[in-house]
Design a protein around this motif. Structure first.
Motif, short mmCIF file in Angstrom:
data_model
loop_
_atom_site.label_atom_id
_atom_site.label_comp_id
_atom_site.label_asym_id
_atom_site.label_seq_id
_atom_site.Cartn_x
_atom_site.Cartn_y
_atom_site.Cartn_z
N VAL A 55 1.06 -1.19 -0.16
CA VAL A 55 0.16 -0.19 -0.10
C VAL A 55 1.18 1.09 -0.02
CG1 VAL A 55 -2.24 -1.23 1.28
CG2 VAL A 55 -0.01 0.13 2.71
N HIS A 56 0.75 2.76 -0.83
CA HIS A 56 0.85 3.74 -0.85
C HIS A 56 -0.07 4.81 0.12
CE1 HIS A 56 0.25 4.52 -4.93
NE2 HIS A 56 -0.52 3.62 -4.58
N PHE A 57 0.66 5.81 -0.18
CA PHE A 57 -0.07 7.29 0.56
C PHE A 57 -0.69 7.97 -1.05
CE2 PHE A 57 1.97 7.35 4.47
CZ PHE A 57 1.42 6.77 5.35
N VAL A 58 -2.50 8.18 -1.37
CA VAL A 58 -2.59 8.75 -1.76
C VAL A 58 -3.73 9.90 -1.13
CG1 VAL A 58 -2.88 6.60 -3.46
CG2 VAL A 58 -4.89 7.82 -2.35
N GLY A 59 -3.74 10.81 -2.63
CA GLY A 59 -4.57 12.03 -1.67
C GLY A 59 -5.58 12.02 -1.10
N GLY A 60 -6.08 12.51 -0.43
CA GLY A 60 -7.39 12.21 0.51
C GLY A 60 -7.77 12.89 1.24
N GLY A 61 -9.06 12.72 1.82
CA GLY A 61 -9.46 13.89 2.42
C GLY A 61 -9.74 13.79 4.29
#
Lengths: 256, 67
Positions: B61-67
């Motif tokens: 897994v990795h970090f993606v854009g999100g709110g």
């Protein structure tokens, strides 16, 4: 620092938290960070798609920012806990926004699972910021579970509908003794200012900035609105009354 | 050898002895990822000496854009 917001051992000068979703290009993110003055920024965790060379969003986040990974995608407390642990394993600090959602139409949070996840993660030393439906008993349970703040929604995520839950958020501000961060639904700077005037500790925004025609201009507008609302709260709003009360003296007219 | 990578059944040659071998394959190399093997997080320092076995479940897994 004057009027700092203290959360999780950090003193923040900005009361505007921002997200990283929905930008037309990730290179806008550092510019929005600068324009908004924000110091806390959310990210999500997802499986890597081997067929896409999608850049890691972290490459676009300036190093001074406090990362707030969310647990979006979690439907249970256990899933949220697992996501939080993965995020912390990445070495990105120990803050987490708990987001447990079982309603796909309005994306309203599951307060019960959120409380369970908060209990587990706070005990593991996370700085837990739970996204929640503004319900007083749930907020008090989140406080007792060790939440560093609670983050009630103003309106459904991404809806830009504003502070629809205003009365309930006001009760949380009065009764919990915790920082209240209005998360989700705020679409306009005036709504962010209104939340801050009421005594919210901060607001968290993503869609309102990311989907504006000019995200940098909107980031700057929200920065001003949050600061103005906060200043108004500290200055103490005048009393509201039904009837007029003259601002000018009612005696000493020239012709009397 | 059969692995479940991000839920997808993946057949690999015997060359994939360790996690480090798997992560050096073209589809995964040079990515900033967090690795979970059979539900347990594996630190970077351990990639070289964690041996993979048939049927292992690997999450990347990795970090993606999100709110």
């Amino acid at each position: 620092m004057k009027d700092a917001l203290h959360i999780g051992g950090k003193a923040l000068s900005s009361r505007l938290f921002i997200g990283t979703g929905k930008y037309s290009r990730n290179t806008l993110i550092p510019e929005v960070v600068a324009a908004s003055g924000s110091e806390v920024i959310t990210v999500a965790l997802r499986r890597v798609d081997p067929s896409s060379r999608e850049e890691n969003v972290l490459n676009h986040i300036p190093p001074h920012m406090t990362l707030l990974p969310n647990t979006s995608g979690a439907r249970t407390a256990e899933e949220a806990v697992r996501i939080a642990r993965l995020a912390r394993a990445a070495g990105m600090g120990n803050w987490v926004k708990i987001e447990v959602i079982n309603d796909q139409r309005y994306l309203l949070p599951d307060n019960l699972e959120t409380i369970r996840a908060t209990e587990i993660l706070a005990a593991e030393g996370f700085v837990v910021l739970p996204y929640m439906s503004p319900d007083l008993s749930a907020a008090l349970r989140l406080r007792d579970a060790g939440a560093a703040a609670v983050m009630p929604l103003g309106a459904p995520i991404g809806s830009n509908r504003g502070l629809r839950t205003k009365e309930l958020i006001g009760i949380l501000i009065e009764e919990t003794g915790l920082p209240i961060i209005v998360d989700a639904g705020i679409g306009r700077p005036s709504e962010a200012a209104e939340a801050m005037e009421m005594g919210a500790a901060a607001v968290l925004l993503n869609t309102a900035i990311a989907t504006a025609r000019d995200p940098l201009g909107m980031a700057e507008a929200f920065r001003g609105a949050v600061a103005a609302g906060r200043q108004a709260y500290l200055a103490g709003l005048g009393a509201v009354r039904q009837e007029a009360e003259a601002s000018s003296p009612l005696t000493g007219f020239l012709n009397v | 050898m059969k692995l479940y990578i991000n839920g997808n059944e993946t057949r690999l040659g015997e060359a994939c002895g360790t996690l480090a071998d798997l992560l050096s394959r073209p589809e995964w190399k040079e990515r900033r990822m967090i690795v979970e093997l059979n539900g347990a997080i594996v630190g970077k320092e351990d990639y070289g000496h964690v041996t993979l076995a048939d049927g292992d479940r690997v999450e990347l897994v990795h970090f993606v854009g999100g709110g």
